[in-house]
Write a protein that holds these residues in place. Structure first.
Motif, PDB file in Angstrom:
ATOM      1  N   UNK A 188       0.831  -1.204   0.000  1.00 10.46           N
ATOM      2  CA  UNK A 188       0.000   0.000   0.000  1.00 10.46           C
ATOM      3  C   UNK A 188       0.864   1.253   0.000  1.00 10.46           C
ATOM      4  N   UNK A 189       1.881   1.257   0.842  1.00  7.97           N
ATOM      5  CA  UNK A 189       2.749   2.420   0.952  1.00  7.97           C
ATOM      6  C   UNK A 189       3.642   2.578  -0.270  1.00  7.97           C
ATOM      7  N   UNK A 190       4.114   1.463  -0.820  1.00  8.36           N
ATOM      8  CA  UNK A 190       4.961   1.540  -2.013  1.00  8.36           C
ATOM      9  C   UNK A 190       4.189   2.064  -3.226  1.00  8.36           C
ATOM     10  N   UNK A 191       2.925   1.685  -3.332  1.00  6.38           N
ATOM     11  CA  UNK A 191       2.130   2.070  -4.489  1.00  6.38           C
ATOM     12  C   UNK A 191       1.510   3.451  -4.351  1.00  6.38           C
ATOM     13  N   UNK A 192       1.553   4.012  -3.138  1.00 10.69           N
ATOM     14  CA  UNK A 192       1.046   5.372  -2.944  1.00 10.69           C
ATOM     15  C   UNK A 192       1.967   6.360  -3.650  1.00 10.69           C
ATOM     16  N   UNK A 193       1.387   7.433  -4.175  1.00 14.48           N
ATOM     17  CA  UNK A 193       2.169   8.459  -4.864  1.00 14.48           C
ATOM     18  C   UNK A 193       2.327   9.658  -3.938  1.00 14.48           C
ATOM     19  N   UNK A 194       3.554   9.933  -3.543  1.00 11.29           N
ATOM     20  CA  UNK A 194       3.853  11.037  -2.635  1.00 11.29           C
ATOM     21  C   UNK A 194       4.263  12.272  -3.433  1.00 11.29           C
ATOM     22  N   UNK A 195       3.766  13.443  -3.092  1.00 14.22           N
ATOM     23  CA  UNK A 195       4.090  14.655  -3.852  1.00 14.22           C
ATOM     24  C   UNK A 195       5.556  15.064  -3.681  1.00 14.22           C
ATOM     25  N   UNK A 196       6.080  15.730  -4.707  1.00 17.02           N
ATOM     26  CA  UNK A 196       7.466  16.194  -4.700  1.00 17.02           C
ATOM     27  C   UNK A 196       7.491  17.691  -5.010  1.00 17.02           C
TER      28      UNK A 196
ATOM     29  N   UNK B 105       8.498  17.222  -1.094  1.00 19.24           N
ATOM     30  CA  UNK B 105       7.940  17.276   0.253  1.00 19.24           C
ATOM     31  C   UNK B 105       8.779  16.430   1.192  1.00 19.24           C
ATOM     32  N   UNK B 106       8.629  16.699   2.474  1.00 19.06           N
ATOM     33  CA  UNK B 106       9.258  15.860   3.487  1.00 19.06           C
ATOM     34  C   UNK B 106       8.619  14.481   3.507  1.00 19.06           C
ATOM     35  N   UNK B 107       7.349  14.412   3.107  1.00 17.77           N
ATOM     36  CA  UNK B 107       6.623  13.135   3.159  1.00 17.77           C
ATOM     37  C   UNK B 107       7.228  12.077   2.244  1.00 17.77           C
ATOM     38  N   UNK B 108       7.980  12.485   1.252  1.00 13.86           N
ATOM     39  CA  UNK B 108       8.634  11.512   0.366  1.00 13.86           C
ATOM     40  C   UNK B 108       9.538  10.559   1.144  1.00 13.86           C
ATOM     41  N   UNK B 109      10.053  11.021   2.268  1.00 17.57           N
ATOM     42  CA  UNK B 109      10.926  10.169   3.079  1.00 17.57           C
ATOM     43  C   UNK B 109      10.170   8.984   3.662  1.00 17.57           C
ATOM     44  N   UNK B 110       8.855   9.137   3.868  1.00 17.97           N
ATOM     45  CA  UNK B 110       8.041   8.023   4.334  1.00 17.97           C
ATOM     46  C   UNK B 110       8.014   6.913   3.285  1.00 17.97           C
TER      47      UNK B 110
END
Length: 475
Positions: free
Chosen positions: A446-454, A456-461
């Motif tokens: 689930x976490x690998x397939x989620x798209x994190x915005x760039x 952002x600090x959240x990309x580190x998750x």
């Protein structure tokens, strides 16, 4: 003597009590809330909110001192302690007015006074009767249900001199409204409260010493995060003594001398202008009439079951009063759960404490949810651990915040996210993402397939998840 009736009485208006009252009103229960002090409880008036206002001041001040790093010029930087405190108090005052407005909006009657419980009549509900001592005499409230949300206060150890005196030895309350800026500060205890105050005063220039009786600071956190935090705090000039015990405090005319037994068995003396006690909290159980009702109290906290029931018919307890973790959001969740159980809402399930995020608003910030790596292994899990450093994140570099780390712990067998642990800028805002993943039983996929915005600090998750499975990209 006035007498009132209602469906529910909530005693205490902190984040557990006032949220419970609002949810009860939404569910159609006639609700009365009793508060002896300011609406909002310790959290809004003397805890969560005003401390964050102080810490924001410290953060801005620290950034100003590093203005040149951002191509800026700032000269003659200083602070006005009275103005700093005044701003913090104003923030609390605004929040109290907000809660007052919420009570009116939800048609919740507020009774100002000190409550005590007495055995109720042998009616269908059988709930205790609430007697409230007000400025205008005593009021009696008969309700079908009573929720105790009286909170907690700082723990003290008078025998060792670990007791506030309002001048030299402070609890969190006194530390929020200092009369002077201490040149030398001793903080006893390195949990969230102790570390936050140490961070604030250290940033404003106090020579700060932290004493912790166990072998690491922030002992509830993952050991790797604790080690990282200690290194950062020491770089900022803090002195940290772990595996150390304050045996006594001796007050002089201007300072306090602490006799400290260090981890090597030797005795050390630390002299300070002020001392902050942060050695835990104990529930406000006194003078409520709990003994006569047969309510069980364990080590200063009311004992409840998974539905927050005390074992006395019609009587419930929530929040700090019932024990750790002592967190406002935990209290609010318990308040809602308790009221919905009373109202017969379908589909409820008891709270899972491993879904509760923990946050420490120091510099750097610390946040976590779920099991530490050590706890996961203790429980028999074979784990996959991922890590990602702030220095590998573009947004962190742009912010000038390259010190930090995100750590993830997964069950190797199922891919379940067992825990997440962070240290660095704004991690208290990021942790909710992992909290949501925990509550939704998220996996590494689930976490690998989620798209994190760039950027952002959240990309580190995302990267810390990828790292656990050998797929990290940016380091």
């Amino acid at each position: 003597m006035a007498e009132k009736t209602s469906d529910l009485v909530v005693i205490g208006s902190g984040p557990g009590g006032y949220v419970a009252a609002i949810r009860a009103s939404q569910l159609g229960l006639k609700t009365i809330i009793v508060e002896r002090d300011a609406l909002g409880g310790v959290c809004l008036n003397w805890g969560c909110i005003p401390t964050k206002a102080l810490l924001r001041t410290a953060e801005v001040y620290s950034n100003m001192k590093h203005a040149a790093d951002f191509g800026l010029k700032a000269e003659g930087i200083g602070f006005d302690l009275d103005a700093v405190v005044k701003r913090s108090r104003a923030v609390s005052g605004r929040m109290e007015k907000g809660v007052t407005g919420l009570m009116k909006k939800n048609k919740i009657e507020v009774v100002k006074g000190t409550a005590r419980l007495e055995k109720g009549p042998k009616t269908e509900s059988g709930a205790p009767v609430v007697k409230v001592k007000t400025d205008n005499g005593e009021e009696t409230i008969k309700a079908k249900h009573v929720i105790l949300a009286t909170g907690a206060r700082a723990r003290t150890i008078p025998a060792a001199g670990l007791e506030p005196d309002g001048k030299f030895i402070w609890t969190a309350k006194e530390a929020m409204v200092p009369d002077v800026m201490p040149k030398k500060l001793l903080v006893i205890g390195s949990g969230a409260i102790g570390i936050e105050f140490a961070s604030f005063y250290n940033a404003l220039g106090a020579e700060t010493t932290v004493v912790e009786m166990v072998d690491r600071i922030l002992p509830a956190e993952d050991a790797e995060i604790s080690k990282f935090a200690e290194k950062q705090f020491k770089k900022q000039g803090m002195k940290i003594l772990t595996s150390a015990t304050v045996e006594k405090l001796d007050k002089g005319s201007e300072t306090v001398k602490a006799t400290i037994k260090t981890k090597d068995g030797k005795t050390e003396t630390v002299e300070a202008d002020r001392v902050i006690l942060a050695i835990g909290i104990t529930g406000n159980t006194e003078n409520l009439g709990l003994e006569t009702l047969g309510v069980k109290i364990d080590r200063g906290h009311v004992t409840v079951n998974e539905w927050l029931e005390t074992g006395v018919k019609g009587l419930y307890a929530i929040g700090d009063l019932v024990g750790a973790p002592w967190l406002a959001h935990k209290a609010s969740h318990e308040g809602v759960l308790c009221v919905e159980k009373i109202a017969g809402v379908k589909g409820l399930h008891p709270m899972n404490v491993t879904h509760i995020p923990g946050c420490t608003y120091s510099n750097p910030q610390v946040a976590s949810v779920g099991l530490t790596e050590a706890k996961a292994k203790e429980q028999g899990y074979k784990v996959k651990v991922g890590r990602f450093p702030f220095v590998g994140n573009g947004k962190a570099i742009a912010l000038g915040e390259p010190e930090g780390m995100v750590k993830t712990v997964f069950d190797e067998k199922t891919g379940e996210l067992l825990g997440a642990h962070m240290i660095g800028a704004e991690v208290t805002e990021l942790i909710q993402g992992f909290g949501l993943a925990r509550s939704m039983e998220g996996t590494e996929e689930d976490l690998m397939h989620a798209i994190f915005p760039h950027p952002t600090l959240s990309e580190m998750m995302h990267e810390a998840t990828l790292d656990a499975y050998g797929r990290v990209v940016h380091v």
